[in-house]
Design a protein around this motif. Structure first.
Motif, PDB file in Angstrom:
ATOM      1  N   VAL A 153       0.843  -1.202   0.000  1.00 17.07           N
ATOM      2  CA  VAL A 153       0.000   0.000   0.000  1.00 17.07           C
ATOM      3  C   VAL A 153       0.878   1.252   0.000  1.00 17.07           C
ATOM      4  N   ALA A 154       1.874   1.256   0.886  1.00 17.61           N
ATOM      5  CA  ALA A 154       2.706   2.452   1.054  1.00 17.61           C
ATOM      6  C   ALA A 154       3.565   2.731  -0.181  1.00 17.61           C
ATOM      7  N   GLU A 155       4.056   1.668  -0.830  1.00 20.55           N
ATOM      8  CA  GLU A 155       4.842   1.866  -2.062  1.00 20.55           C
ATOM      9  C   GLU A 155       3.973   2.546  -3.109  1.00 20.55           C
ATOM     10  N   ALA A 156       2.731   2.080  -3.237  1.00 25.39           N
ATOM     11  CA  ALA A 156       1.810   2.691  -4.190  1.00 25.39           C
ATOM     12  C   ALA A 156       1.574   4.151  -3.811  1.00 25.39           C
ATOM     13  N   ASP A 157       1.384   4.415  -2.508  1.00 29.47           N
ATOM     14  CA  ASP A 157       1.167   5.794  -2.045  1.00 29.47           C
ATOM     15  C   ASP A 157       2.320   6.698  -2.442  1.00 29.47           C
ATOM     16  N   VAL A 158       3.532   6.261  -2.118  1.00 29.74           N
ATOM     17  CA  VAL A 158       4.700   7.136  -2.303  1.00 29.74           C
ATOM     18  C   VAL A 158       5.000   7.348  -3.786  1.00 29.74           C
ATOM     19  N   GLU A 159       4.800   6.296  -4.595  1.00 27.26           N
ATOM     20  CA  GLU A 159       5.013   6.450  -6.045  1.00 27.26           C
ATOM     21  C   GLU A 159       4.067   7.462  -6.661  1.00 27.26           C
ATOM     22  N   SER A 160       2.893   7.643  -6.024  1.00 26.99           N
ATOM     23  CA  SER A 160       1.852   8.470  -6.635  1.00 26.99           C
ATOM     24  C   SER A 160       1.931   9.933  -6.241  1.00 26.99           C
ATOM     25  N   THR A 163       4.847  15.539  -8.201  1.00 29.47           N
ATOM     26  CA  THR A 163       6.046  16.324  -7.904  1.00 29.47           C
ATOM     27  C   THR A 163       6.053  17.657  -8.637  1.00 29.47           C
ATOM     28  N   TYR A 172      -1.832  16.086  -1.792  1.00 30.84           N
ATOM     29  CA  TYR A 172      -1.925  14.653  -2.032  1.00 30.84           C
ATOM     30  C   TYR A 172      -1.544  13.858  -0.785  1.00 30.84           C
ATOM     31  N   VAL A 173      -0.470  14.306  -0.134  1.00 28.28           N
ATOM     32  CA  VAL A 173       0.008  13.556   1.037  1.00 28.28           C
ATOM     33  C   VAL A 173      -0.994  13.633   2.190  1.00 28.28           C
ATOM     34  N   GLY A 176      -4.282  11.913   0.995  1.00 26.36           N
ATOM     35  CA  GLY A 176      -4.027  10.500   0.738  1.00 26.36           C
ATOM     36  C   GLY A 176      -3.778   9.728   2.024  1.00 26.36           C
TER      37      GLY A 176
END
Lengths: 212, 212
Positions: A153-160, A163, A172-173, A176
């Motif tokens: 879940v977190a990998e998907a969050d951070v990739e999204s 920038t 977003y942060v 999200g």
């Protein structure tokens, strides 16, 4: 638009709009007469955001105010956006809380304890304490399975995280982190019902006869 | 033991114990005199469970009472244990809520909408509405990634339900649903910080300079 039109456009009652304004969650309109102010689309967007944070995400007025101030003064890109969002939605660690159990887990999962803030580590320790206070023991390996899934879940969050601008990243942060939590928890319950139905069969849930 | 000893054994103040007794969360002790009752280990266990449900899991007194009644009168094994737990912790669906968006997703994920109760479907719809009310759009494919991760969590949950007795199954389902939620959310934040640190580098979070 006038306050009554703002209420109609957002579905937020006039009295609630006035309360949010007094609490400094909503910026003032432009005064057009001694007792009349003019509101615009920025008020509509802000009101919808407030309703989502307080209503959907269940934040306090104080936590919402802090987040909105963060949105207005976003830290530099690459700066502490994630920390700001997490601080607003995570209770401060109690004095003297022992973080060792969290740090042992972070080490086991290779999550790098220096990357992780005290309050979030304390939140994990408290949540695990809640399990053991209730005499609830997770079977061997469960915590590691949970950790793998939440890492996905977190990998998907951070990739999204966008920038293109600090405002966009901040927004977003914050949203999200907070607003996605009820989505994930609702998904877990539905997935449990689905998995339970496949495993145990039987009638539909919620009608007095069902799986498990 | 006497009520003062029960308080000492559990860390729950005497006044709170009396409140839980009045609210029928805690069963009465055995009267040994007109003003004195005797308590035993069953009261210690029940008090720890109440504290976990109200304190850690944040349930209302009413929802806690319903769960505890469920523990005392567990449905037959293979019956509606999961539904009972979910009903206690999920708000009833509002009248006239449109479940179509949830059903479309359940179909896409192959989760079998007939397995999933109305209230949990409504909870997903409301959580997604919270995102769109806030003007927050998830990137393409995010919801599906979340769904895969939460399915992994749910498979682990369902595989772990003990089948030796209805009491044990009920207890596991109730506590595993409610008390594990804060564990998962704390893990997500820690995993975000770890993943963000790996991606963006920089100083530790929570000290004014950090990732994202």
């Amino acid at each position: 638009m006038r306050i009554s039109q703002l209420a109609a456009a957002t579905g937020v009652p006039v009295a609630t709009i006035k309360y949010y304004r007094r609490e400094k969650l909503l910026h003032d309109g432009v005064l057009t007469a001694a007792t009349q102010a003019h509101y615009d689309d920025s008020h509509v967007r802000r009101l919808k955001l407030i309703r989502a944070l307080i209503g959907t995400a269940g934040l306090s007025v104080a936590a919402t105010r802090e987040l909105l101030q963060g949105l207005e003064n976003p830290p530099e890109p690459g700066h502490d956006l994630l920390g700001l969002a997490h601080r607003a939605v995570t209770r401060p660690a109690a004095d003297g809380v022992d973080l060792a159990p969290a740090q042992e887990l972070l080490g086991r999962w290779g999550w790098g304890e220096q990357a992780c803030d005290r309050n979030s580590q304390a939140a994990l320790v408290e949540a695990l304490d809640g399990l053991s206070s209730a005499g609830f023991e997770l079977p061997d390996g469960m915590l590691d399975r949970y950790a793998r899934a939440m890492r996905d879940v977190a990998e998907a969050d951070v990739e999204s995280v966008p920038t293109d601008s600090p405002e966009a990243a901040m927004r977003y942060v914050v949203l999200g982190t907070v607003l996605v939590e009820p989505v994930l928890l609702a998904m877990r319950r539905l997935a449990q019902q689905s998995a339970s139905f496949e495993r145990f069969g039987a009638a539909t849930l919620g009608q007095g006869a069902g799986p498990v």
